[in-house]
Design an enzyme around this catalytic site. Structure first.
Site, mmCIF file in Angstrom:
data_model
loop_
_atom_site.group_PDB
_atom_site.id
_atom_site.type_symbol
_atom_site.label_atom_id
_atom_site.label_comp_id
_atom_site.label_asym_id
_atom_site.label_seq_id
_atom_site.Cartn_x
_atom_site.Cartn_y
_atom_site.Cartn_z
ATOM 1 C CG HIS A 1 -5.326 -2.818 0.216
ATOM 2 N ND1 HIS A 1 -4.848 -2.199 -0.911
ATOM 3 C CD2 HIS A 1 -4.683 -2.227 1.259
ATOM 4 C CE1 HIS A 1 -3.961 -1.273 -0.570
ATOM 5 N NE2 HIS A 1 -3.842 -1.278 0.734
ATOM 6 C CG ASP B 1 -6.010 -2.748 -3.899
ATOM 7 O OD1 ASP B 1 -6.610 -2.004 -3.096
ATOM 8 O OD2 ASP B 1 -4.867 -3.196 -3.686
ATOM 9 C CB SER C 1 -0.961 -0.052 1.191
ATOM 10 O OG SER C 1 -2.008 0.864 1.050
#
Length: 518
Positions: A486, A458, A234
């Site tokens: 994610h 995602d 991320s």
């Protein structure tokens, strides 16, 4: 519809954290060689600083000791770094480190530095996850090293609000179409900034991503690796790409999973993320209806039922013990569950019970997202650090009048979550810090191949952003996971796991555009 007062963080959320096998198909071709020092021990050049005045930091020896809280199977230490790299002889910071030593020390490659994202998530805990998060080949061949980036966790955490104020901030729900709602959002924007200035002092100027990338190079040297081995998720991809830009000659094997697009403006980045959540929401509803969930007989019915429920919370929150499930907290709970397909069952249960008047599960999901304990304390400063790091990296801020033309864009990007989203464009208006670091376009010129991983469904870092990052990095190699949730590594897709592990351990670089089917 929904008023989003809090900008959604891109952290890897621990609502459900599992590793598992899975059937998949890999579409790939030949191999290249990744950079790094696979099979090597400490290099004589590893501790050479980029400038002489940083030598005391690059030459430091880490004093590893058995951890107390994390367990004696892990090692803990601190890393000293300058508060301000422009003044290395001035004030310093101590960053918390945790290490899980390699299971096969005779075959050890080096240290694998890991980061969970955020920005603002403490990273030291990432080293303690073992086989729940990493394949055995990584645990055998690397010391897994996590660190709390500056301003987070136990590394001089930035503080802006006390726990009661943070509760109020996260729970506050407003009608973004009214002057009162707009004023309430502006009030929180100013209160957050004032709190950071009062409680955190000069730290507000020194929690940038560039400084954390510089810290990672000090960490690389201190563990004795000539090049960095890195697995970032991320926002951790932003950090890793920044490292490659500033230290391309030290970028060994970098894996950037759930990648962001570093070129996006605050406006475009906000629209991209909220569109990602809308896509995940649509996919969740389709799955729910296909499996005969009780939210509605069709996607349209289920969507209308949930939006009607959320609209009702604005006028009348649900009592949950001595707390309330507000519209904002319910929205956070929904979005938290969208981070992982494994969490969809809990989301359905939470919505069903909330429809019946019990908001306990949705509130729990929101609390997990914010790292809040049952007693009202917080495990970390994730929400405050997210605010500070984001605003220091990009202080762009629009007044409500300047942001108003974007209102329709947010609703178009996300009919479910977009109303009022333009008010988040003023989020940094009160932040007091300013960074002295140079902001560069991220290219990583001269770096070894960098593996950029994206997932087609995602919600937090949409797949298109991974494509963009791979294109912007001169040595970027795109690896695609078809699926929901994610990030990709450790999600149950064997193709992804094997490709990532071969890249890190053996230096095998997949063809650009390799796709791992669901």
């Amino acid at each position: 519809m929904l008023a989003l007062v809090v900008v959604v963080a891109g952290a890897v959320t621990a609502v459900v954290l599992v590793r598992g096998g899975g059937d998949d198909v890999r579409e790939t071709g030949g191999r290249q060689e990744a950079g790094g020092d696979a099979g090597s021990t400490e290099d004589d050049d590893a501790r050479t600083p980029p400038s002489p005045e940083l030598e005391p930091f690059y030459s430091q020896e880490i004093d590893w000791e058995e951890c107390d809280e994390e367990g004696d199977e892990f090692d803990c230490a601190e890393l000293e770094v300058p508060l301000d790299y422009a003044e290395p002889e001035g004030e310093t910071l101590e960053l918390k480190l945790v290490r899980d030593p390699a299971d096969e020390p005779d075959e050890r490659i080096g240290s694998l530095v890991v980061n969970p994202g955020g920005p603002g998530a403490p990273g030291s805990e990432m080293a303690t996850r073992g086989s729940a998060a990493y394949g055995q080949v990584l645990l055998d061949r690397f010391d897994v090293v996590g660190f709390d980036p500056r301003g987070t966790g136990a590394s001089r955490p930035i503080d802006c609000l006390d726990d009661a104020e943070l509760d109020a901030y996260l729970a506050d729900s407003v009608d973004p179409t009214t002057p009162e709602g707009i004023a309430a959002v502006q009030g929180w924007q100013q209160r957050m900034g004032e709190g950071c200035a009062a409680l955190s002092g000069n730290l507000v100027d020194h929690v940038s991503t560039v400084e954390s990338a510089r810290d990672m190079d000090v960490l690389r040297a201190a563990v004795g690796d000539a090049s960095l081995h890195y697995l970032g998720f991320s926002y951790g991809t932003t950090l890793g790409a920044t490292y490659a830009e500033y230290f391309p000659e030290r970028a060994g094997s970098l894996v950037l999973d759930g990648a962001t697009d570093p070129s996006l403006s605050r406006i475009d980045g906000s629209l991209s993320q909220i569109a990602g959540f809308e896509l995940a929401w649509d996919n969740y509803l389709a799955d729910c209806v296909e499996n005969a969930c009780a939210l509605g007989a069709t996607v349209e019915e289920a969507d209308a039922a949930v939006n009607g429920f959320l609209d009702g919370l604005l006028a009348q929150p649900l009592a949950v013990g001595d707390r309330e499930l507000t519209q904002a907290l319910a929205t956070t709970g929904i979005q938290a569950a969208l981070y992982s397909e494994e969490s969809w069952t809990y989301l359905t249960q939470g919505l069903q019970t909330a429809f019946a008047g019990d908001g306990t599960l949705l509130l729990l999901l929101a609390d997990l997202y914010a790292d809040r304990n049952e007693d009202g304390s917080y495990n970390s400063n994730l929400m405050e650090a997210f605010y500070a790091i984001s605003c220091l990296d990009d202080p762009t801020s629009l007044t409500p009048q300047e942001a108003a033309p974007y209102a329709d864009d947010f609703v178009a990007a996300s009919p479910t979550f977009g109303e009022g989203g333009q008010l988040g464009l003023g989020w940094c208006s009160g932040y007091p810090g300013r960074s002295g670091e140079e902001r560069r376009e991220v290219r990583g010129a001269g770096a070894a191949p960098i593996l950029v991983v994206g997932t087609t469904g995602d919600p937090a870092t949409p797949y298109e952003e991974a494509v963009a990052m791979a294109e912007q990095l001169e040595s970027g190699v795109l690896l695609t996971r078809e699926g929901e949730g994610h990030t990709a590594y450790g999600s149950g897709n064997d193709c992804i796991d094997e490709t990532v592990e071969a890249f890190l351990v053996d230096g095998e670089v997949p063809d650009d555009g390799t796709t791992c089917a669901a």
